[in-house]
Design a protein around this motif. Structure first.
Motif, PDB file in Angstrom:
ATOM      1  N   VAL A  67      25.821  22.274  61.568  1.00  0.00           N
ATOM      2  CA  VAL A  67      25.630  23.631  61.039  1.00  0.00           C
ATOM      3  C   VAL A  67      24.247  23.771  60.453  1.00  0.00           C
ATOM      4  CG1 VAL A  67      26.419  25.324  59.375  1.00  0.00           C
ATOM      5  CG2 VAL A  67      28.078  23.934  60.611  1.00  0.00           C
ATOM      6  N   LEU A  68      23.853  22.790  59.617  1.00  0.00           N
ATOM      7  CA  LEU A  68      22.528  22.837  59.009  1.00  0.00           C
ATOM      8  C   LEU A  68      21.447  22.655  60.040  1.00  0.00           C
ATOM      9  CD1 LEU A  68      23.032  20.880  55.687  1.00  0.00           C
ATOM     10  CD2 LEU A  68      22.578  23.289  55.958  1.00  0.00           C
ATOM     11  N   ARG A  69      21.716  21.840  61.039  1.00  0.00           N
ATOM     12  CA  ARG A  69      20.710  21.636  62.087  1.00  0.00           C
ATOM     13  C   ARG A  69      20.419  22.959  62.775  1.00  0.00           C
ATOM     14  NH1 ARG A  69      23.315  18.388  65.125  1.00  0.00           N
ATOM     15  NH2 ARG A  69      22.866  16.563  63.846  1.00  0.00           N
ATOM     16  N   ARG A  70      21.472  23.684  63.091  1.00  0.00           N
ATOM     17  CA  ARG A  70      21.269  24.968  63.736  1.00  0.00           C
ATOM     18  C   ARG A  70      20.612  25.977  62.782  1.00  0.00           C
ATOM     19  NH1 ARG A  70      26.470  23.921  65.667  1.00  0.00           N
ATOM     20  NH2 ARG A  70      27.332  25.335  64.086  1.00  0.00           N
ATOM     21  N   SER A  71      21.001  25.891  61.503  1.00  0.00           N
ATOM     22  CA  SER A  71      20.499  26.860  60.531  1.00  0.00           C
ATOM     23  C   SER A  71      19.049  26.607  60.157  1.00  0.00           C
ATOM     24  CB  SER A  71      21.350  26.836  59.258  1.00  0.00           C
ATOM     25  OG  SER A  71      22.670  27.173  59.573  1.00  0.00           O
ATOM     26  N   LEU A  72      18.670  25.303  60.023  1.00  0.00           N
ATOM     27  CA  LEU A  72      17.357  24.980  59.487  1.00  0.00           C
ATOM     28  C   LEU A  72      16.321  24.634  60.535  1.00  0.00           C
ATOM     29  CD1 LEU A  72      18.461  22.816  56.445  1.00  0.00           C
ATOM     30  CD2 LEU A  72      17.817  25.215  56.446  1.00  0.00           C
ATOM     31  N   LEU A  73      16.734  24.101  61.637  1.00  0.00           N
ATOM     32  CA  LEU A  73      15.761  23.648  62.622  1.00  0.00           C
ATOM     33  C   LEU A  73      15.540  24.637  63.750  1.00  0.00           C
ATOM     34  CD1 LEU A  73      16.672  19.860  62.922  1.00  0.00           C
ATOM     35  CD2 LEU A  73      14.878  20.935  61.561  1.00  0.00           C
ATOM     36  N   SER A  74      16.486  25.553  63.915  1.00  0.00           N
ATOM     37  CA  SER A  74      16.363  26.491  65.022  1.00  0.00           C
ATOM     38  C   SER A  74      15.371  27.589  64.652  1.00  0.00           C
ATOM     39  CB  SER A  74      17.728  27.096  65.364  1.00  0.00           C
ATOM     40  OG  SER A  74      17.595  28.017  66.424  1.00  0.00           O
ATOM     41  N   ASN A  75      14.079  27.372  65.000  1.00  0.00           N
ATOM     42  CA  ASN A  75      13.021  28.364  64.785  1.00  0.00           C
ATOM     43  C   ASN A  75      12.927  28.821  63.333  1.00  0.00           C
ATOM     44  OD1 ASN A  75      12.356  28.365  67.554  1.00  0.00           O
ATOM     45  ND2 ASN A  75      14.028  29.825  67.971  1.00  0.00           N
ATOM     46  N   ARG A  76      12.938  27.893  62.379  1.00  0.00           N
ATOM     47  CA  ARG A  76      12.840  28.203  60.962  1.00  0.00           C
ATOM     48  C   ARG A  76      11.682  27.442  60.333  1.00  0.00           C
ATOM     49  NH1 ARG A  76      15.714  31.703  62.170  1.00  0.00           N
ATOM     50  NH2 ARG A  76      17.643  32.446  61.207  1.00  0.00           N
ATOM     51  N   ILE A  77      11.034  28.120  59.378  1.00  0.00           N
ATOM     52  CA  ILE A  77      10.046  27.455  58.537  1.00  0.00           C
ATOM     53  C   ILE A  77      10.801  26.863  57.364  1.00  0.00           C
ATOM     54  CG2 ILE A  77       7.987  27.775  57.099  1.00  0.00           C
ATOM     55  CD1 ILE A  77       7.322  30.208  58.866  1.00  0.00           C
ATOM     56  N   VAL A  78      10.591  25.579  57.101  1.00  0.00           N
ATOM     57  CA  VAL A  78      11.344  24.908  56.041  1.00  0.00           C
ATOM     58  C   VAL A  78      10.353  24.303  55.058  1.00  0.00           C
ATOM     59  CG1 VAL A  78      13.040  23.137  55.496  1.00  0.00           C
ATOM     60  CG2 VAL A  78      13.195  24.395  57.650  1.00  0.00           C
ATOM     61  N   ILE A  79      10.549  24.648  53.779  1.00  0.00           N
ATOM     62  CA  ILE A  79       9.725  24.101  52.697  1.00  0.00           C
ATOM     63  C   ILE A  79      10.666  23.589  51.619  1.00  0.00           C
ATOM     64  CG2 ILE A  79       7.941  24.602  50.991  1.00  0.00           C
ATOM     65  CD1 ILE A  79       7.045  26.930  52.768  1.00  0.00           C
ATOM     66  N   LEU A  80      10.511  22.295  51.226  1.00  0.00           N
ATOM     67  CA  LEU A  80      11.340  21.709  50.180  1.00  0.00           C
ATOM     68  C   LEU A  80      10.447  21.275  49.032  1.00  0.00           C
ATOM     69  CD1 LEU A  80      14.109  20.741  49.193  1.00  0.00           C
ATOM     70  CD2 LEU A  80      13.646  18.546  50.324  1.00  0.00           C
ATOM     71  N   ASP A  81      10.669  21.923  47.869  1.00  0.00           N
ATOM     72  CA  ASP A  81       9.888  21.607  46.661  1.00  0.00           C
ATOM     73  C   ASP A  81       8.393  21.642  46.934  1.00  0.00           C
ATOM     74  OD1 ASP A  81      12.102  21.424  45.078  1.00  0.00           O
ATOM     75  OD2 ASP A  81      12.291  19.243  45.266  1.00  0.00           O
ATOM     76  N   GLY A  82       7.941  22.646  47.687  1.00  0.00           N
ATOM     77  CA  GLY A  82       6.519  22.818  47.955  1.00  0.00           C
ATOM     78  C   GLY A  82       5.996  22.011  49.118  1.00  0.00           C
ATOM     79  N   THR A  83       6.832  21.160  49.724  1.00  0.00           N
ATOM     80  CA  THR A  83       6.391  20.340  50.856  1.00  0.00           C
ATOM     81  C   THR A  83       6.854  20.989  52.152  1.00  0.00           C
ATOM     82  OG1 THR A  83       6.548  18.338  49.516  1.00  0.00           O
ATOM     83  CG2 THR A  83       6.485  18.058  51.899  1.00  0.00           C
ATOM     84  N   LEU A  84       5.899  21.202  53.075  1.00  0.00           N
ATOM     85  CA  LEU A  84       6.214  21.824  54.349  1.00  0.00           C
ATOM     86  C   LEU A  84       6.959  20.826  55.238  1.00  0.00           C
ATOM     87  CD1 LEU A  84       5.899  24.274  56.256  1.00  0.00           C
ATOM     88  CD2 LEU A  84       3.735  23.270  57.029  1.00  0.00           C
ATOM     89  N   ILE A  85       8.168  21.178  55.648  1.00  0.00           N
ATOM     90  CA  ILE A  85       8.992  20.317  56.507  1.00  0.00           C
ATOM     91  C   ILE A  85       8.878  20.773  57.958  1.00  0.00           C
ATOM     92  CG2 ILE A  85      11.299  19.423  56.915  1.00  0.00           C
ATOM     93  CD1 ILE A  85      10.067  18.585  54.240  1.00  0.00           C
ATOM     94  N   SER A  86       8.889  22.084  58.151  1.00  0.00           N
ATOM     95  CA  SER A  86       8.874  22.598  59.513  1.00  0.00           C
ATOM     96  C   SER A  86       8.154  23.943  59.544  1.00  0.00           C
ATOM     97  CB  SER A  86      10.301  22.751  60.040  1.00  0.00           C
ATOM     98  OG  SER A  86      10.312  23.369  61.312  1.00  0.00           O
ATOM     99  N   ASP A  87       7.271  24.106  60.578  1.00  0.00           N
ATOM    100  CA  ASP A  87       6.557  25.375  60.737  1.00  0.00           C
ATOM    101  C   ASP A  87       6.322  25.618  62.225  1.00  0.00           C
ATOM    102  OD1 ASP A  87       5.101  27.681  60.559  1.00  0.00           O
ATOM    103  OD2 ASP A  87       3.287  26.718  59.767  1.00  0.00           O
TER     104      ASP A  87
END
Length: 448
Positions: free
Chosen positions: A83-103
């Motif tokens: 569920v999270l894989r689809r929610s967070l990795l499917s064409n999403r920009i992800v930032i955790l505590d100021g660190t860029l995870i995915s763009d």
């Protein structure tokens, strides 16, 4: 070089522009507020739904495998939860505590900042939504991505607003014109009516208006027109009277000059008679011109000071000593002091006493009463008097109760006395009875 003549626009045109501008400003303000409020509610709803989705999936509350690094925890959750894989990795920009995870869009650079959450960002005509989700106790997960639905909705909204504003402008212009025309209709109508009033129809008036404000305006204009009409009539009468007053002595002078040219050189008697008549006419004209100049002054430069009235009365009586030889003169009452102009008070007394002398034929008596309590001077004679119904006219210029009374009278003396008295704050009251004499009373109002 003369400057350009300033173009003056119609009041209806100006009011139309004002109404239209105000209307469009209000519409634009409402549209702007609606857009801002709509976006804020949309972002808030998006943020709440996103948090709710992640909470349903589970795994964001706990701390799996006791790993203290939040990023490692995030990767573990991504590995374990489809569920999270689809929610967070499917064409999403992800930032955790100021660190860029995915763009995946290459949107984030060193200058990119997110001032608040949820946040709407526009780039290349596409709107991106960033939502903030608290995870692992104290960590903040920011997830962002393009929103095709919101982009399409805002583009449609802006196109609709453009056409609404465009058509609304013309509708507002038309409605504003009609409103301005209706609101200013009474003014325009009154303006047209006033423009038609001239010397030939100066007696015309503006009719009563329906609204209170315009009716007051119309009444004020009518009052002004009445004063103009009165002044116009007075001016016409003044010109007519002056022409009449000047014609007689000038005709006399011209006649005697011709007589002198024809017979005066050979006949001393004719020369003497002609010169005396010319001199008399000249004195008449000089006195008339002086009085006219005094009447045409707009105001008087009056210097006031304390004046003892008895001394002024005695000085004027001394001036008329020869004319009063046959008169019984009495001064009654006690003197008093007033703040006035000695020069102009003397002028008023001179005019009134001169009238008393000129119109006292049989019973020659002059009485001057001084009242220190009421601050008045009353000048009475036993002359021919004035009819009661004619008293109201005696202060008008060139008015003569009886043109046969005196050849020397211009009919200006009492007009001058009245005007000077008003400038000295003195009330001049006439009282007379035909065949029994007249009384003129000076009331010093400023000393009451």
């Amino acid at each position: 070089m003369l400057g350009r003549k300033k173009i003056k626009h119609s009041a209806i045109f100006r009011q139309t522009i004002v109404f239209t501008a105000v209307t469009m400003a209000i519409v634009l303000a409402i549209v702007g507020v609606v857009r801002v409020v709509f976006i804020q509610f949309t972002l808030q709803s998006y943020n709440e739904l996103y948090i709710s989705q992640l909470n349903v999936s589970g795994g964001t509350r706990g701390n799996p495998k006791n790993t203290e690094d939040p990023i490692e925890l995030l990767y573990q959750i991504m590995q374990d939860s489809s569920v999270l894989r689809r929610s967070l990795l499917s064409n999403r920009i992800v930032i955790l505590d100021g660190t860029l995870i995915s763009d995946p869009y290459g949107l984030i650079d060193t200058n990119f900042k997110i001032p608040r959450l949820p946040y709407l960002y526009e780039s290349g005509g596409m709107y991106y939504i960033f939502a903030g989700i608290p995870v692992f106790g104290s960590s903040l997960l920011i997830v962002g991505g393009p929103s095709l639905e919101l982009t399409a909705l805002l583009e449609s909204f802006e196109k609709a607003v453009f056409w609404i504003i465009t058509f609304g402008f013309f509708i507002s212009l038309l409605v504003s014109y009609l409103l301005a025309k209706d609101a200013l209709k009474p003014v325009v109508k009154m303006s047209e009516q006033i423009s038609k009033i001239d010397a030939q129809n100066i007696d015309e008036r503006i009719p009563e208006q329906k609204s209170k404000e315009f009716d007051i305006f119309a009444k004020k204009l009518n009052s002004m027109l009445e004063r103009i009409e009165d002044a116009f009539e007075v001016q016409n009468q003044f010109v007519s009277d002056v022409s009449h007053e000047l014609r007689t002595p000038l005709t006399s002078i011209n006649g005697y000059i011709k007589m002198l040219k024809r017979w005066g050189k050979d006949d001393p008697k004719i020369m003497e008679e002609s010169l005396n008549s010319i001199e008399a006419s000249n004195e008449y004209l000089r006195d008339l011109v002086e009085k006219l100049l005094l009447l045409t002054k707009n105001d008087y430069s009056i210097e006031r000071k304390d004046v003892e009235v008895l001394s002024v009365v005695e000085e004027i009586l001394e001036l008329f000593k020869l004319e009063l030889v046959d008169f019984k003169v009495k001064i009654e009452g006690e003197s008093f002091t007033v703040s006035t102009s000695k020069e102009y008070l003397s002028l008023i007394l001179k005019i009134l006493i001169e009238n008393a002398i000129n119109y006292s034929k049989d019973e020659k008596e002059l009485t001057i009463k001084l009242d220190p309590q009421q601050k008045i001077i009353a000048i009475s004679d036993k002359g021919i008097g004035i009819e009661k119904e004619k008293l109201k006219n005696i202060f008008e210029r060139f008015y003569k109760v009886d043109f046969s009374r005196s050849d020397k009278s211009h009919g200006l003396g009492l007009s001058i006395a009245k005007r000077v008295a008003e400038n000295l704050d003195i009330e001049l009251k006439p009282d007379s009875e035909l065949g029994k004499g007249s009384t003129f009373t000076l009331v010093f109002k400023q000393n009451e």
